[in-house]
Design an enzyme around this catalytic site. Structure first.
Site, PDB file in Angstrom:
ATOM      1  N   ASP A  83       0.813  -1.219   0.000  1.00 17.29           N
ATOM      2  CA  ASP A  83       0.000   0.000   0.000  1.00 17.29           C
ATOM      3  C   ASP A  83       0.848   1.271   0.000  1.00 17.29           C
ATOM      4  O   ASP A  83       0.329   2.353  -0.296  1.00 17.29           O
ATOM      5  CB  ASP A  83      -0.932   0.019   1.216  1.00 17.29           C
ATOM      6  CG  ASP A  83      -2.067  -0.987   1.087  1.00 17.29           C
ATOM      7  OD1 ASP A  83      -2.408  -1.351  -0.054  1.00 17.29           O
ATOM      8  OD2 ASP A  83      -2.602  -1.419   2.121  1.00 17.29           O
ATOM      9  N   LYS A 143      -5.666  -2.642  -7.347  1.00 17.45           N
ATOM     10  CA  LYS A 143      -6.044  -1.886  -6.153  1.00 17.45           C
ATOM     11  C   LYS A 143      -7.204  -0.949  -6.538  1.00 17.45           C
ATOM     12  O   LYS A 143      -7.906  -1.170  -7.507  1.00 17.45           O
ATOM     13  CB  LYS A 143      -4.833  -1.117  -5.616  1.00 17.45           C
ATOM     14  CG  LYS A 143      -3.759  -2.010  -5.013  1.00 17.45           C
ATOM     15  CD  LYS A 143      -4.238  -2.635  -3.713  1.00 17.45           C
ATOM     16  CE  LYS A 143      -3.151  -3.368  -2.989  1.00 17.45           C
ATOM     17  NZ  LYS A 143      -3.597  -3.880  -1.668  1.00 17.45           N
ATOM     18  N   ARG A 149      -2.390   1.154  -9.990  1.00 15.14           N
ATOM     19  CA  ARG A 149      -1.448   2.113  -9.413  1.00 15.14           C
ATOM     20  C   ARG A 149      -0.130   2.199 -10.162  1.00 15.14           C
ATOM     21  O   ARG A 149       0.561   3.217 -10.051  1.00 15.14           O
ATOM     22  CB  ARG A 149      -1.211   1.787  -7.927  1.00 15.14           C
ATOM     23  CG  ARG A 149      -2.422   2.125  -7.072  1.00 15.14           C
ATOM     24  CD  ARG A 149      -2.233   1.776  -5.611  1.00 15.14           C
ATOM     25  NE  ARG A 149      -3.422   2.170  -4.849  1.00 15.14           N
ATOM     26  CZ  ARG A 149      -3.686   1.746  -3.621  1.00 15.14           C
ATOM     27  NH1 ARG A 149      -2.859   0.919  -3.007  1.00 15.14           N
ATOM     28  NH2 ARG A 149      -4.777   2.145  -2.998  1.00 15.14           N
ATOM     29  N   ARG A 197      -4.655   6.631  -1.917  1.00 20.16           N
ATOM     30  CA  ARG A 197      -3.209   6.579  -1.725  1.00 20.16           C
ATOM     31  C   ARG A 197      -2.472   7.362  -2.825  1.00 20.16           C
ATOM     32  O   ARG A 197      -1.417   7.935  -2.575  1.00 20.16           O
ATOM     33  CB  ARG A 197      -2.738   5.127  -1.662  1.00 20.16           C
ATOM     34  CG  ARG A 197      -3.395   4.381  -0.505  1.00 20.16           C
ATOM     35  CD  ARG A 197      -2.606   3.208  -0.006  1.00 20.16           C
ATOM     36  NE  ARG A 197      -3.352   2.504   1.027  1.00 20.16           N
ATOM     37  CZ  ARG A 197      -3.423   2.865   2.305  1.00 20.16           C
ATOM     38  NH1 ARG A 197      -2.784   3.949   2.715  1.00 20.16           N
ATOM     39  NH2 ARG A 197      -4.116   2.153   3.173  1.00 20.16           N
TER      40      ARG A 197
END
Length: 246
Positions: free
Chosen positions: A132, A159, A163, A205
């Site tokens: 993460d 995710k 990403r 994130r």
């Protein structure tokens, strides 16, 4: 009866530790966790440690913003979760662990000071302990001297967003020398980053990582759908920007 779970790679063991504290008999060996039947569990008082995934953004900010010194209290440093600390130290980050405790979940206070970061290679067994945090690591790598290679991180594609693609596209917008691979990224650090409009793809994130980048790049970073940070850290922007006043 007895239940055993075997994983392809070691994952976070928060559940095993918690159950043990409540009286369950749990054994972990290599990648297998086994729980034995118990007649009853008992209540305890338990202090929940701070989330290292949320702390990661402040660890990164304090490492790259000149003149920083930051103390983050009561952070969980469980080895199955805290790969970000090892990677930061491998990159040359100045991180000191204070008031370490191994009761239940391992915790510590983290003292971080600005440092000169260098590139590193991140691969293999450490990946599950920091999956993460890779978006934030990619931003740190862009500010570091040398090349950072991230491998074995295919999970990033499934995710909240892909990403790998999202981080590569957005860092390129800011002037970074970065390329995506099938299972990670290659970042040639040391180039100054500049202002850009970042598409978060509604990924908290990603948004938090580029907010940190915006604290040191030339110009202003605009983050589309930046409110997505509320899914995990509703006061993130307030906490991050308040540090500049201290």
């Amino acid at each position: 009866g007895t239940t055993s779970v075997t994983e392809p790679a070691l994952s976070r063991n928060h559940s095993e530790l918690m159950l043990g504290m409540f009286g369950a008999k749990v054994e972990s060996r290599d990648t297998t966790a086994t729980i034995y039947p118990e007649p009853a569990l008992h209540a305890i008082d338990f202090k929940v440690p701070g989330d290292i995934s949320s702390a990661a953004y402040f660890i990164a900010a304090a490492s790259i913003v000149p003149g920083s010194e930051l103390l983050i209290r009561n952070v969980g440093i469980n080895p199955t979760r805290a790969g970000i600390l090892k990677v930061c130290m491998d990159m040359g980050a100045d991180i000191t662990l204070l008031n370490e405790s191994m009761e239940g979940e391992p915790t510590a206070d983290l003292l971080i000071r600005t440092s000169s970061l260098k590139g590193t290679t991140i691969e293999g067994g450490i990946i599950p302990t920091l999956i993460d945090e890779i978006p934030m690591i990619a931003v740190m790598a862009a500010f570091a001297d040398g090349t950072t290679v991230i491998r074995d991180a295919q999970e990033l594609k499934v995710k909240e967003s892909d990403r790998i693609t999202v981080m590569v596209d957005n860092l390129k917008r800011m002037g970074a020398d970065i390329e995506g691979t099938e299972d990670g990224m290659i970042i040639h650090g040391g180039r100054p980053l500049h202002d850009a409009t970042i598409d978060s793809h509604l990924d908290h994130r990603v948004a938090m990582s580029f907010a940190v980048a915006g604290t040191i790049c030339d110009g202003t970073v605009d983050i589309l759908n930046g409110d997505c940070v509320k899914i995990s850290y509703p006061n993130f922007y307030q906490d991050l920007y308040s540090l500049g006043d201290k």
